[in-house]
Design an enzyme around this catalytic site. Sequence first.
Site, PDB file in Angstrom:
ATOM      1  N   GLN A  77       0.823  -1.202   0.000  1.00  0.00           N
ATOM      2  CA  GLN A  77       0.000   0.000   0.000  1.00  0.00           C
ATOM      3  C   GLN A  77       0.858   1.253   0.000  1.00  0.00           C
ATOM      4  O   GLN A  77       1.688   1.436   0.896  1.00  0.00           O
ATOM      5  CB  GLN A  77      -0.917  -0.014   1.230  1.00  0.00           C
ATOM      6  CG  GLN A  77      -1.834   1.194   1.364  1.00  0.00           C
ATOM      7  CD  GLN A  77      -2.656   1.134   2.642  1.00  0.00           C
ATOM      8  OE1 GLN A  77      -2.314   0.416   3.581  1.00  0.00           O
ATOM      9  NE2 GLN A  77      -3.743   1.870   2.699  1.00  0.00           N
ATOM     10  N   GLY A  78       0.672   2.125  -0.979  1.00  0.00           N
ATOM     11  CA  GLY A  78       1.400   3.378  -1.072  1.00  0.00           C
ATOM     12  C   GLY A  78       0.509   4.563  -0.744  1.00  0.00           C
ATOM     13  O   GLY A  78       0.078   5.288  -1.649  1.00  0.00           O
ATOM     14  N   TYR A  79       0.220   4.749   0.543  1.00  0.00           N
ATOM     15  CA  TYR A  79      -0.602   5.867   0.983  1.00  0.00           C
ATOM     16  C   TYR A  79       0.246   6.913   1.709  1.00  0.00           C
ATOM     17  O   TYR A  79       0.421   8.027   1.241  1.00  0.00           O
ATOM     18  CB  TYR A  79      -1.711   5.367   1.925  1.00  0.00           C
ATOM     19  CG  TYR A  79      -3.016   4.992   1.250  1.00  0.00           C
ATOM     20  CD1 TYR A  79      -3.048   4.469  -0.039  1.00  0.00           C
ATOM     21  CD2 TYR A  79      -4.230   5.143   1.916  1.00  0.00           C
ATOM     22  CE1 TYR A  79      -4.234   4.118  -0.638  1.00  0.00           C
ATOM     23  CE2 TYR A  79      -5.435   4.802   1.326  1.00  0.00           C
ATOM     24  CZ  TYR A  79      -5.440   4.290   0.048  1.00  0.00           C
ATOM     25  OH  TYR A  79      -6.625   3.946  -0.548  1.00  0.00           O
ATOM     26  N   SER A  80       0.792   6.552   2.873  1.00  0.00           N
ATOM     27  CA  SER A  80       1.482   7.522   3.723  1.00  0.00           C
ATOM     28  C   SER A  80       2.744   8.071   3.068  1.00  0.00           C
ATOM     29  O   SER A  80       3.431   7.368   2.313  1.00  0.00           O
ATOM     30  CB  SER A  80       1.858   6.881   5.059  1.00  0.00           C
ATOM     31  OG  SER A  80       0.717   6.580   5.812  1.00  0.00           O
ATOM     32  N   GLU A 139      -9.959  -1.115   5.902  1.00  0.00           N
ATOM     33  CA  GLU A 139      -8.746  -1.259   6.688  1.00  0.00           C
ATOM     34  C   GLU A 139      -9.020  -1.025   8.168  1.00  0.00           C
ATOM     35  O   GLU A 139      -8.545  -1.780   9.033  1.00  0.00           O
ATOM     36  CB  GLU A 139      -7.681  -0.273   6.199  1.00  0.00           C
ATOM     37  CG  GLU A 139      -6.365  -0.392   6.958  1.00  0.00           C
ATOM     38  CD  GLU A 139      -5.307   0.596   6.464  1.00  0.00           C
ATOM     39  OE1 GLU A 139      -4.166   0.514   6.955  1.00  0.00           O
ATOM     40  OE2 GLU A 139      -5.626   1.447   5.601  1.00  0.00           O
ATOM     41  N   SER A 197      -4.829   8.031  12.447  1.00  0.00           N
ATOM     42  CA  SER A 197      -4.617   8.042  13.887  1.00  0.00           C
ATOM     43  C   SER A 197      -5.950   8.145  14.636  1.00  0.00           C
ATOM     44  O   SER A 197      -6.952   8.637  14.109  1.00  0.00           O
ATOM     45  CB  SER A 197      -3.707   9.209  14.284  1.00  0.00           C
ATOM     46  OG  SER A 197      -4.407  10.435  14.153  1.00  0.00           O
ATOM     47  N   ASN A 198      -5.944   7.679  15.877  1.00  0.00           N
ATOM     48  CA  ASN A 198      -7.178   7.715  16.663  1.00  0.00           C
ATOM     49  C   ASN A 198      -7.692   9.131  16.874  1.00  0.00           C
ATOM     50  O   ASN A 198      -8.907   9.341  16.998  1.00  0.00           O
ATOM     51  CB  ASN A 198      -6.957   7.019  18.011  1.00  0.00           C
ATOM     52  CG  ASN A 198      -6.914   5.508  17.866  1.00  0.00           C
ATOM     53  OD1 ASN A 198      -6.987   4.978  16.770  1.00  0.00           O
ATOM     54  ND2 ASN A 198      -6.802   4.818  18.987  1.00  0.00           N
ATOM     55  N   GLU A 199      -6.787  10.111  16.919  1.00  0.00           N
ATOM     56  CA  GLU A 199      -7.223  11.500  17.036  1.00  0.00           C
ATOM     57  C   GLU A 199      -8.043  11.914  15.815  1.00  0.00           C
ATOM     58  O   GLU A 199      -9.085  12.579  15.941  1.00  0.00           O
ATOM     59  CB  GLU A 199      -6.007  12.425  17.198  1.00  0.00           C
ATOM     60  CG  GLU A 199      -5.285  12.291  18.525  1.00  0.00           C
ATOM     61  CD  GLU A 199      -4.389  11.055  18.608  1.00  0.00           C
ATOM     62  OE1 GLU A 199      -3.905  10.762  19.714  1.00  0.00           O
ATOM     63  OE2 GLU A 199      -4.183  10.382  17.574  1.00  0.00           O
TER      64      GLU A 199
END
Length: 395
Positions: A126-129, A244, A380-382
Amino acid sequence: MDLSFTPEEEAFRAEVRAFLDENLPDELARKGRNTEGLTKEDMAGWHARLNARGWLAATWPTEHGGPGWGAVERHIFEEECARANAPRIVPFGLNMLGPVLIKFGTAEQKAEILPRILDGSDWWCQGYSEPGAGSDLASLKSRAVREGDEYVINGQKTWTTLGQHANRIFCLVRTSTEGKPQEGISFVLVDMDTPGVELRPIKLLDGGHEVNEVFFTDVRVPVSNLVGEENKGWTIAKYLLTHERTNIAGVGLSGKDLEKLKALSQQLVRGGRPLAQDPLFAAQMAEVEIDLEAMRVLNLRMLSAAKEGAAPGMQSSMLKIKGTVIRQRIQSLIKTALGASAAPFPARDLPENALSVPQEAAGAAAYYFNHRKLSIFGGSNEIQRNIIAKDLFGG
């Protein structure tokens, strides 16, 4: 609403258990029990066994090679695999790209790519971040400029999990700088052996190699590798992330680890009595077990809604937050229970004259530290809390 399983669903559970008893190799179960790393051969071999049974692509419909399960059957399958210490299915091709292609891909893309995911010919990553675009994914900078029938890609991706095993990568790239940042993103497929693609390993705290950086320098990709419409990739990105995030919650895995924690609390003695009888530790175990049961109910409610065709929406964010926090708390309690025995290395590296400690101690520290990532990846959870607030209150 009745959240119990029907007789037919319990019969399916028995079928899954029988399959695992017969087909899960002892060595793979041992590695799962001791949280040891898996080789590509381990993962590919398990995928092949599931594929032969028709159970590999649990989220796919039958016309594309999936088992045609409903959401409850998928939940039961994952729960039983976790209980048996079976390897988790590598999600990138099967649980992420596959559903995306089934919904957004062309007939040609489905016919070419889906069978190769099933038979193991292609392994995807996966190329996301990117270095400056993690949870704020819309700020990604990797560019794809169209030249005739090709895109020319330049940029960088990071935290690319298991990229060292992959021969293909699905990427979010910027194809326009006009309008809102989300409006200029496209979803493109790239062969890892294309000239200009470079993969560099990122070594983790425990010395392992799980994630990577991927660099693109004038990488030429056919326009036919575009999935969906140009500049409409954000819709696909959100669809994939919903799958995901639900998968990250790991209800079955938390249940398995909680059972391990309970067993350890009975084995380990503190102050002349089992740790399970320590009031503070017992209260912490009870709290996390209550939270896990509440999350299981939420998960089953989502599955019930999914049977009626409802999309998970913000519920996937709720599951991701609660699921990752619970998994981290359980690992923290296991590490606390083991104390100095929580070895930072796997059982295979223990010397023959090692101190007599529970088998679960091997790798416990490394497993704990690795699980700190759960509340960050997949958004992230935030950020998930912002998604929930926006859905509930608008804005």
